[in-house]
Design an enzyme around this catalytic site. Structure first.
Site, short mmCIF file in Angstrom:
data_model
loop_
_atom_site.label_atom_id
_atom_site.label_comp_id
_atom_site.label_asym_id
_atom_site.label_seq_id
_atom_site.Cartn_x
_atom_site.Cartn_y
_atom_site.Cartn_z
N LYS A 184 -0.90 1.90 -4.06
CA LYS A 184 -2.28 0.98 -3.67
C LYS A 184 -3.37 1.66 -4.96
O LYS A 184 -2.80 2.26 -5.87
CB LYS A 184 -2.67 2.25 -3.14
CG LYS A 184 -2.32 1.57 -1.36
CD LYS A 184 -2.74 2.41 -0.56
CE LYS A 184 -2.67 2.26 1.16
NZ LYS A 184 -2.89 2.40 2.23
N TYR A 244 -4.69 -6.27 6.08
CA TYR A 244 -4.86 -5.55 6.31
C TYR A 244 -5.89 -6.19 8.20
O TYR A 244 -6.42 -5.83 8.52
CB TYR A 244 -6.15 -4.48 6.01
CG TYR A 244 -5.92 -3.64 5.49
CD1 TYR A 244 -4.09 -3.19 6.14
CD2 TYR A 244 -5.67 -2.88 4.07
CE1 TYR A 244 -3.43 -1.94 5.46
CE2 TYR A 244 -4.68 -2.30 3.20
CZ TYR A 244 -3.79 -1.42 4.36
OH TYR A 244 -2.90 -0.95 3.65
N HIS A 301 1.49 1.94 0.39
CA HIS A 301 1.75 1.66 1.97
C HIS A 301 2.92 1.01 1.59
O HIS A 301 4.03 0.42 1.34
CB HIS A 301 0.14 -0.31 1.60
CG HIS A 301 1.03 -0.58 2.67
ND1 HIS A 301 0.33 -0.71 3.93
CD2 HIS A 301 2.47 -2.02 3.31
CE1 HIS A 301 0.92 -1.56 4.96
NE2 HIS A 301 1.87 -2.51 4.72
N GLU A 348 4.28 -9.12 5.29
CA GLU A 348 3.87 -9.14 4.49
C GLU A 348 4.55 -9.70 3.43
O GLU A 348 3.93 -9.93 2.75
CB GLU A 348 3.46 -7.18 4.43
CG GLU A 348 2.18 -6.48 5.91
CD GLU A 348 2.62 -5.27 6.06
OE1 GLU A 348 2.18 -5.03 6.92
OE2 GLU A 348 3.65 -4.90 5.62
N ASN A 380 -4.90 6.59 -0.34
CA ASN A 380 -3.65 7.68 0.03
C ASN A 380 -2.42 6.81 -0.61
O ASN A 380 -0.85 7.34 -0.03
CB ASN A 380 -3.16 7.22 2.23
CG ASN A 380 -3.38 6.56 2.43
OD1 ASN A 380 -2.44 5.02 1.59
ND2 ASN A 380 -2.99 6.21 3.73
N1 UDP Z 1 -6.42 4.05 6.75
C1 UDP Z 1 -8.30 5.06 6.75
N2 UDP Z 1 -8.58 5.81 7.74
C2 UDP Z 1 -7.64 6.14 8.87
C3 UDP Z 1 -6.28 5.49 9.83
C4 UDP Z 1 -6.58 4.71 8.00
O1 UDP Z 1 -8.99 4.78 5.70
O2 UDP Z 1 -8.56 7.08 9.73
C5 UDP Z 1 -6.62 3.41 5.76
C6 UDP Z 1 -5.63 4.08 5.01
O3 UDP Z 1 -5.74 3.87 3.94
C7 UDP Z 1 -4.16 3.44 6.05
C8 UDP Z 1 -4.93 2.27 6.30
O4 UDP Z 1 -5.94 2.15 6.60
O5 UDP Z 1 -3.33 3.96 5.19
C9 UDP Z 1 -3.79 1.30 7.20
O6 UDP Z 1 -3.83 2.20 8.56
P1 UDP Z 1 -2.64 2.58 9.04
O7 UDP Z 1 -2.83 3.18 10.62
O8 UDP Z 1 -2.14 0.82 9.08
O9 UDP Z 1 -1.28 4.19 7.68
P2 UDP Z 1 -0.26 3.28 7.05
O10 UDP Z 1 0.03 2.73 8.61
O11 UDP Z 1 -0.64 3.09 5.88
O12 UDP Z 1 0.15 5.34 7.28
MG MG Z 2 0.25 0.57 8.82
#
Ligand code: UDP
Ligand code: MG
Length: 138
Positions: A9, A49, A115, A126, A112
């Site tokens: 990212k 997303y 992805h 994706e 974070n």
């Molecule tokens: N995210 C965020 N706040 C939250 C949850 C998710 O900013 O409370 C962001 C974070 O960058 C995350 C992405 O949205 O990686 C997608 O969320 P997901 O729940 O799919 O998490 P992931 O699959 O990336 O672990």
């Molecule tokens: Mg996710």
């Protein structure tokens, strides 16, 4: 063999962490099938997303993902989807296990660093969002 989709990212690219993250990916035995650096527009980030549209973090997430270049990749390994999620660590770095990429590099729950697809159907969607069939022949 299974394929998954991964992103380094913008927060990690900006801090020059791509090499360190790729080293971890290779150490774990993933084969990099395809890889490219791209800068997503706001609309492209929203499309990627789309499943999160309507959630409170969606607008900020789309801004973040279009704030600078990303590196997008297709990774192959046995059980690649689960294995890459394990190496990434929990979404919120505060909950991520030691040794995971998010524990080591993530700055916040949003920024974070990486992805990963969460299921075979999302991996397929994706991968196709970013790569043509021709780019997946290596
Ligand atoms: N995210 C965020 N706040 C939250 C949850 C998710 O900013 O409370 C962001 C974070 O960058 C995350 C992405 O949205 O990686 C997608 O969320 P997901 O729940 O799919 O998490 P992931 O699959 O990336 O672990
Ligand atoms: Mg996710």
């Amino acid at each position: 063999m299974e394929r998954t989709f991964a992103i380094i990212k913008p927060d990690a690219c900006k801090r020059n962490l791509a090499g360190k993250i790729l080293a971890k990916i290779e150490e774990k035995g993933f084969r990099v099938i395809a890889m490219k650096k791209i800068a997503m527009t706001r609309k492209q980030a929203e499309g990627f997303y789309a499943v999160h549209r309507g959630k409170p973090f969606f607008d900020s997430l789309a801004d973040f993902m279009s704030s600078g270049p990303c590196i997008v990749m297709v990774l192959e390994k046995e059980n690649a989807i689960a294995a890459w999620r394990t190496l990434m660590g929990a979404t919120n770095p505060a909950n991520a296990d030691p040794g995971t990429i998010r524990k080591e590099f993530a700055q916040s729950v949003e920024a974070n660093s990486v992805h990963g697809s969460d299921a075979p159907e999302t991996a397929e969607y994706e991968i196709k969002y970013f790569f043509s069939a021709l780019e997946l022949t290596a």
